[in-house]
Design a protein around this motif. Structure first.
Motif, PDB file in Angstrom:
ATOM      1  N   UNK A 191       0.823  -1.205   0.000  1.00 25.82           N
ATOM      2  CA  UNK A 191       0.000   0.000   0.000  1.00 25.82           C
ATOM      3  C   UNK A 191       0.863   1.263   0.000  1.00 25.82           C
ATOM      4  N   UNK A 192       2.174   1.122  -0.118  1.00 27.39           N
ATOM      5  CA  UNK A 192       3.067   2.268  -0.206  1.00 27.39           C
ATOM      6  C   UNK A 192       3.251   2.637  -1.670  1.00 27.39           C
ATOM      7  N   UNK A 193       2.915   3.863  -2.015  1.00 29.83           N
ATOM      8  CA  UNK A 193       3.039   4.316  -3.394  1.00 29.83           C
ATOM      9  C   UNK A 193       4.494   4.256  -3.852  1.00 29.83           C
ATOM     10  N   UNK A 194       5.396   4.792  -3.042  1.00 36.65           N
ATOM     11  CA  UNK A 194       6.803   4.856  -3.440  1.00 36.65           C
ATOM     12  C   UNK A 194       7.388   3.452  -3.576  1.00 36.65           C
ATOM     13  N   UNK A 195       7.099   2.567  -2.622  1.00 33.10           N
ATOM     14  CA  UNK A 195       7.627   1.203  -2.685  1.00 33.10           C
ATOM     15  C   UNK A 195       7.076   0.458  -3.899  1.00 33.10           C
ATOM     16  N   UNK A 196       5.777   0.629  -4.135  1.00 32.36           N
ATOM     17  CA  UNK A 196       5.166  -0.016  -5.287  1.00 32.36           C
ATOM     18  C   UNK A 196       5.740   0.524  -6.584  1.00 32.36           C
ATOM     19  N   UNK A 197       5.933   1.838  -6.638  1.00 32.35           N
ATOM     20  CA  UNK A 197       6.457   2.467  -7.846  1.00 32.35           C
ATOM     21  C   UNK A 197       7.889   2.017  -8.134  1.00 32.35           C
ATOM     22  N   UNK A 198       8.708   1.905  -7.090  1.00 33.58           N
ATOM     23  CA  UNK A 198      10.078   1.414  -7.276  1.00 33.58           C
ATOM     24  C   UNK A 198      10.071   0.039  -7.931  1.00 33.58           C
ATOM     25  N   UNK A 199       9.254  -0.848  -7.401  1.00 29.03           N
ATOM     26  CA  UNK A 199       9.197  -2.207  -7.932  1.00 29.03           C
ATOM     27  C   UNK A 199       8.627  -2.219  -9.346  1.00 29.03           C
ATOM     28  N   UNK A 200       7.614  -1.395  -9.578  1.00 26.16           N
ATOM     29  CA  UNK A 200       6.971  -1.332 -10.883  1.00 26.16           C
ATOM     30  C   UNK A 200       7.944  -0.873 -11.961  1.00 26.16           C
ATOM     31  N   UNK A 201       8.725   0.177 -11.665  1.00 23.63           N
ATOM     32  CA  UNK A 201       9.645   0.722 -12.662  1.00 23.63           C
ATOM     33  C   UNK A 201      10.877  -0.157 -12.842  1.00 23.63           C
ATOM     34  N   UNK A 202      11.283  -0.862 -11.785  1.00 30.10           N
ATOM     35  CA  UNK A 202      12.434  -1.757 -11.911  1.00 30.10           C
ATOM     36  C   UNK A 202      12.094  -2.994 -12.741  1.00 30.10           C
ATOM     37  N   UNK A 203      10.838  -3.429 -12.662  1.00 29.05           N
ATOM     38  CA  UNK A 203      10.402  -4.605 -13.430  1.00 29.05           C
ATOM     39  C   UNK A 203       9.053  -4.312 -14.064  1.00 29.05           C
TER      40      UNK A 203
END
Length: 433
Positions: free
Chosen positions: A69-81
């Motif tokens: 539910x963390x936007x930044x954590x989710x975004x990091x993972x999304x952009x890395x993969x």
């Protein structure tokens, strides 16, 4: 929740207080079936997402390895993969004929048709837009989000504002995720435009507004507008079956008049006309989605542990002077500042402000939620995820999922009390001032 909640509900109210009248859906303007499907599906998706953030007993959720539910954590993972692009086919030369063929196959039971006999899930075609409208903007946010010196006129960190309006990211990320990782199972992504009920436009209008220079942003808006309106499906319906995220009141503002027939994702209706022009937004067409909370989730264990420690009756921390409907804040401060067991204090966003607001809400039974510059405020959702009963003071407020959830548990004192699991969860008050 506690006897205190009953006492507050029975407090004598002034004659100026009146419960808000919620319009019946029976009197709503007719809308196309595809638009209604779109509204229903988005509401269901947002409900699923918001349930992840809301304090409630433990339940079965998707695998923790795929859910955050963390936007930044989710975004990091999304952009890395990033998900692999779908093998979307080009629109057929005659989109009307292709759609008619699919619908006839459904009606007449063509054995070769992919249409099931039972009601099918909503089918969404997600546009594969140029990266400057999608991934490049997400990377711009990620690479600069720690810089909190870039402030808006009211002192709020720009990146925090983007984060609380990031429902467009969560929706898009779910739509394009591998099927096994998706939260919303009753909506499917289709690869052929003629199979779609609705079309999703994944343009990050809020990020571009806040992080690009003014003229650069306007130029990008014009480019996005041309790209969208050049699509055959848009030309066919004039955008009536297209979904565009406009979740911040300032986003996409310079070109909105050209896409007013599309389905907009909004934080509220703002019937004052200060942010959205009359005729551009209305409930029968658009979808109100919740803000992303500013504070951390107080989960079931947290709520249980803080229940007996909530010694403050009513809490508010935020800007005490706002524009438009938010002017009620100064009046409330005058009335409540010396009252017993009530905490009213000035505060702004930022790391220290987040901690202070979070601690205050977790120590309080009720959290005051007056209007901001628009009728809605992210504070409502901060209160909900903190286990604090929100007291809303805002005229003309339209709430998320209002067409589905019954907020109008109205009594003769003009207070709207919503109950969940047989306990009070929220009180809504409409004031004339």
């Amino acid at each position: 929740m506690t006897p205190a909640s009953t006492e507050l509900c029975s407090t004598r109210q002034s004659p100026a207080m009146a419960g808000k009248q919620f319009p019946s859906l029976a009197h709503a303007r007719p809308a196309s079936s595809r638009c209604l499907l779109a509204v229903g599906a988005l509401i269901l998706f947002s409900a699923v997402y918001f349930l992840l953030l809301s304090p409630s007993p433990p339940r079965t959720l998707p695998s923790p390895s795929t859910t955050t539910t963390s936007f930044v954590a989710s975004l990091d993972r999304f952009l890395d993969s990033p998900p692999r692009p779908a093998a979307s086919s080009a629109p057929p030369g005659d989109l009307d004929a292709a759609i008619r063929k699919d619908e006839e196959a459904r009606l007449y039971g063509d054995p070769g048709s992919a249409w099931p006999a039972a009601p099918a899930p909503l089918r969404v075609f997600v546009y594969e837009m140029p990266r400057k409208f999608t991934y490049d903007l997400l990377r711009l946010f990620r690479d600069s989000y720690r810089q909190t010196d870039n402030l808006t006129s009211n002192g709020s960190p720009v990146h925090r504002l983007i984060e609380q309006h990031s429902i467009d990211y969560w929706l898009w990320a779910d739509l394009i995720a591998p099927e096994s990782q998706r939260l919303l199972k009753n909506v499917i992504r289709v690869e052929r435009q003629e199979e779609a009920d609705i079309f999703y436009v994944p343009f990050f209008t809020t990020i571009s507004y806040f992080l690009l220079e003014k003229q650069e942003c306007k130029a990008l808006y014009r480019e996005a507008l041309k790209w969208i309106t050049d699509q055959p499906a848009w030309k066919r319906s004039e955008g009536r079956d297209h979904i565009i995220p406009v979740h911040h009141p300032w986003s996409f503002k310079s070109v909105r008049r050209f896409v007013k027939k599309a389905i907009w994702l909004l934080p509220d209706m703002d019937s004052t006309g200060n942010w959205y022009k009359p005729g551009q937004v209305y409930l029968e067409k658009d979808v109100i989605l919740p803000y992303v909370p500013n504070v951390d989730l107080c989960d079931y264990k947290c709520v249980s542990e803080t229940q007996s420690k909530r010694s403050t009756l009513l809490f508010f921390r935020g800007r005490l002077k706002r524009n438009a409907g938010g002017k009620i804040r100064s009046k409330l401060v005058t009335e409540l500042k010396d009252a017993e067991d009530i905490v009213i204090e000035e505060g702004t966003a930022g790391a220290e402000g987040k901690v202070a607001a979070q601690n205050g809400m977790r120590k309080s039974l009720f959290c005051l939620n007056p209007a901001g510059d628009t009728p809605s405020s992210a504070r409502l959702f901060d209160a909900i995820v903190s286990g604090c009963i929100p007291v809303i003071v805002s005229d003309e407020l339209e709430l998320p999922f209002e067409g589905i959830l019954d907020y109008s548990k109205e009594n003769k004192r003009g207070i709207l009390l919503v109950e969940s699991h047989e306990q009070p969860t929220s009180i809504f008050i409409s004031l004339s001032y």
